[in-house]
Write an enzyme that holds these catalytic residues in place. Sequence first.
Site, PDB file in Angstrom:
ATOM      1  N   GLU B  49       0.879  -1.167   0.000  1.00 53.42           N
ATOM      2  CA  GLU B  49       0.000   0.000   0.000  1.00 53.42           C
ATOM      3  C   GLU B  49       0.909   1.207   0.000  1.00 53.42           C
ATOM      4  O   GLU B  49       1.710   1.384   0.921  1.00 53.42           O
ATOM      5  CB  GLU B  49      -0.806   0.014   1.294  1.00 53.42           C
ATOM      6  CG  GLU B  49      -2.273  -0.300   1.114  1.00 53.42           C
ATOM      7  CD  GLU B  49      -2.974  -0.296   2.456  1.00 53.42           C
ATOM      8  OE1 GLU B  49      -3.647  -1.275   2.753  1.00 53.42           O
ATOM      9  OE2 GLU B  49      -2.818   0.685   3.206  1.00 53.42           O
ATOM     10  N   ASP B  60      -6.162   9.726   9.688  1.00 54.43           N
ATOM     11  CA  ASP B  60      -4.872   9.203  10.123  1.00 54.43           C
ATOM     12  C   ASP B  60      -4.438   9.743  11.467  1.00 54.43           C
ATOM     13  O   ASP B  60      -4.688  10.896  11.807  1.00 54.43           O
ATOM     14  CB  ASP B  60      -3.797   9.532   9.075  1.00 54.43           C
ATOM     15  CG  ASP B  60      -3.896   8.619   7.873  1.00 54.43           C
ATOM     16  OD1 ASP B  60      -3.768   7.392   8.066  1.00 54.43           O
ATOM     17  OD2 ASP B  60      -4.128   9.112   6.753  1.00 54.43           O
ATOM     18  N   TYR B 175     -10.999  -3.730   2.693  1.00 55.93           N
ATOM     19  CA  TYR B 175     -10.155  -3.344   3.817  1.00 55.93           C
ATOM     20  C   TYR B 175     -11.075  -3.112   5.000  1.00 55.93           C
ATOM     21  O   TYR B 175     -11.850  -2.163   5.008  1.00 55.93           O
ATOM     22  CB  TYR B 175      -9.392  -2.067   3.440  1.00 55.93           C
ATOM     23  CG  TYR B 175      -8.325  -1.610   4.404  1.00 55.93           C
ATOM     24  CD1 TYR B 175      -8.441  -1.767   5.775  1.00 55.93           C
ATOM     25  CD2 TYR B 175      -7.177  -0.997   3.920  1.00 55.93           C
ATOM     26  CE1 TYR B 175      -7.447  -1.336   6.643  1.00 55.93           C
ATOM     27  CE2 TYR B 175      -6.177  -0.547   4.774  1.00 55.93           C
ATOM     28  CZ  TYR B 175      -6.331  -0.725   6.135  1.00 55.93           C
ATOM     29  OH  TYR B 175      -5.350  -0.273   6.986  1.00 55.93           O
TER      30      TYR B 175
END
Lengths: 403, 263
Positions: B49, B60, B175
Amino acid sequence: MTQPNAFSQQPDAEGRFGQFGGRYVAETLMPNILALEEAYEHYKNDPDFIAEFDEFSRDFVGRPSPLYFAERLTEEFGGAKIWFKRDELNHTGAHKINNCLGQVLLAKRMGKTRIIAETGAGQHGVATATVAARFGLPCEVFMGATDVKRQKPNVFRMNLLGAKIHAVTSGRGTLKDAMNEALRDWVTYPDETFYVIGTVAGPHPYPAMVRDFQSVIGREAREQMLERIGRLPDAAVACIGGGSNAMGLFHPFLEDEGVRLIGVEAAGKGLDTPDHAASLNGGRPGILHGNKTYLLQDEDGQITEGHSISAGLDYPGIGPEHAFLHDVGRAEYRSATDAEALEMFQLCSQKEGIIPALEPAHALARVRDLAKELGKDGVILMNMCGRGDKDVFSVAEALGVEL
Amino acid sequence: MTRLAPTFAALKSDNRAGFVAYVMAGDPDADTTLKMMQGLADKGADVLELGVPFTDPMADGPTIQRAAIRALESGMTLKGVLALVKRFRETHKDTPVVLMGYANPFFAYGFEKFASDAAAAGADGVICVDIPPEEDTEFRSALDANGLSFVRLAAPTTDDKRLPQVVAHTSGFVYYVSTTGVTGAGSGATGDIEAAVARVRAASGLPVAVGFGVKTPERAQEIGKVADTVVVGSAIVEELATKGVDQALHLAGTLADAAHSAR
């Protein structure tokens, strides 16, 4: 009699204002956004909700705010008659509380047990902390570390009101970074948290919901103008960071085609420098913080930092409805520099006995031009969206005065 | 047909959990990232990734935020990310590369042009954090037209009613974000993850990768028992930032071994 037109029928079911708006959020938040939309759609038409909003608007916020003829500035500028909508007289000193009241009442009904908010100048943080205190909900406010420093009085106010302040150090420590951090918190505690966004931006339904809560400004002003002078203004003017006070003022006038709507962005040190916060006049469409709108960004789509002497205006984006009104030409968007805002801050204080916040001082700079443009028969309505107490330290510093 | 399908088919026939390794493009510079990509593939990463740096990475945690800042300071751009993929392909033909980032850099580049350039560079798929199914029409058709997989994120908050919509146009793998929170924060309870993986697998018919908060070989092994693939990002990025390429690759090697030997 006015007819509904396409301008006031936005957004569509997907939260789009033309090509702008939408819901660009991480999957973790998507279910929350949809639940919020459902709750808002229900309660905005619920008579009990509306009654409670109206009651607290009257008794706690102090609405309706007066409409005031700014006689001496009218004389000074030598043209159109200038009227202020006095939203700086609201509890907590700005228009921000209208929206906080609506959202916290909604949070309560949705069974949320924790309030979070981002803040730039601190006005939205103070307003959120105020309403959260009144309804007994714990409140945490994310504020850029740079802003914490330049808005100390508001930080202290929030502490007094029982809110916990998170000084955000990521990025350059200003409003957009505070919003990122609030979104990160919301992603972490999605079930119990209600995120009170302070402006007409973010994912759907926020832009429409915040606008609706703020529209009380324009509804009152429209009625008050008709009552006082028997006609609508030729122009309604407001400053724009994210754009909530402007959207609240503009929306009830969208169908009145004779009323020009003029938003004033922060030109900072000038639009020809990198140091401004004028998303519409100096940015281009992009995707940030949940919506597609005009953004300050570089060629690679990296967001650039806005600059303004006013911490309430230095956001690199703008509400998607403004982006739409700009593109379709229903509203005009101008700008004013730091220097002009400083000049108007002093002039308004001296001529009207009203110390304006630096944000509406920007709007006043363009009211000056417009007054001449429209001439003595013209009528201008400006939203005095906040008072300047919070700015006295930064203005003193800018003027080289030691307190 | 991307490199993802044969990669996951091989893992399945071996009954092995896969290992997906994340690295931020340009952190701290392009040459280091290339070394990392090559090293990660050599140490056993089944999929890479490659992070596309963005100024405002809302999902994040601090580790990836700092990596993005370092990458941007080194002058990394989306164009630079694609150049890295191309250089990686000169030595590694088979390891799939999935680009992971936020909407605005892709939008600024132009969805169409991005998809076509990414495919030409040798990328296999894209994960875009802030384009949910409700907003994906343009981006998805651009990726489809260029044979790239659109890898979607599913979260603990994605309920059964919503799940089919989330996975409907996903390809390659799904994911699963193991916990509500930002990257690097800490993963959810293994039992919950096992149930969620089964749910996502049933709804999508695709392999399920689990990430967010997997930091140690022990945890990678636990996740590898219940998921098709283990994703590690922040731990590798942090090791690279504090100890350098060799140590980061060493850690990645132990994580890969742990995932591969989980069952």
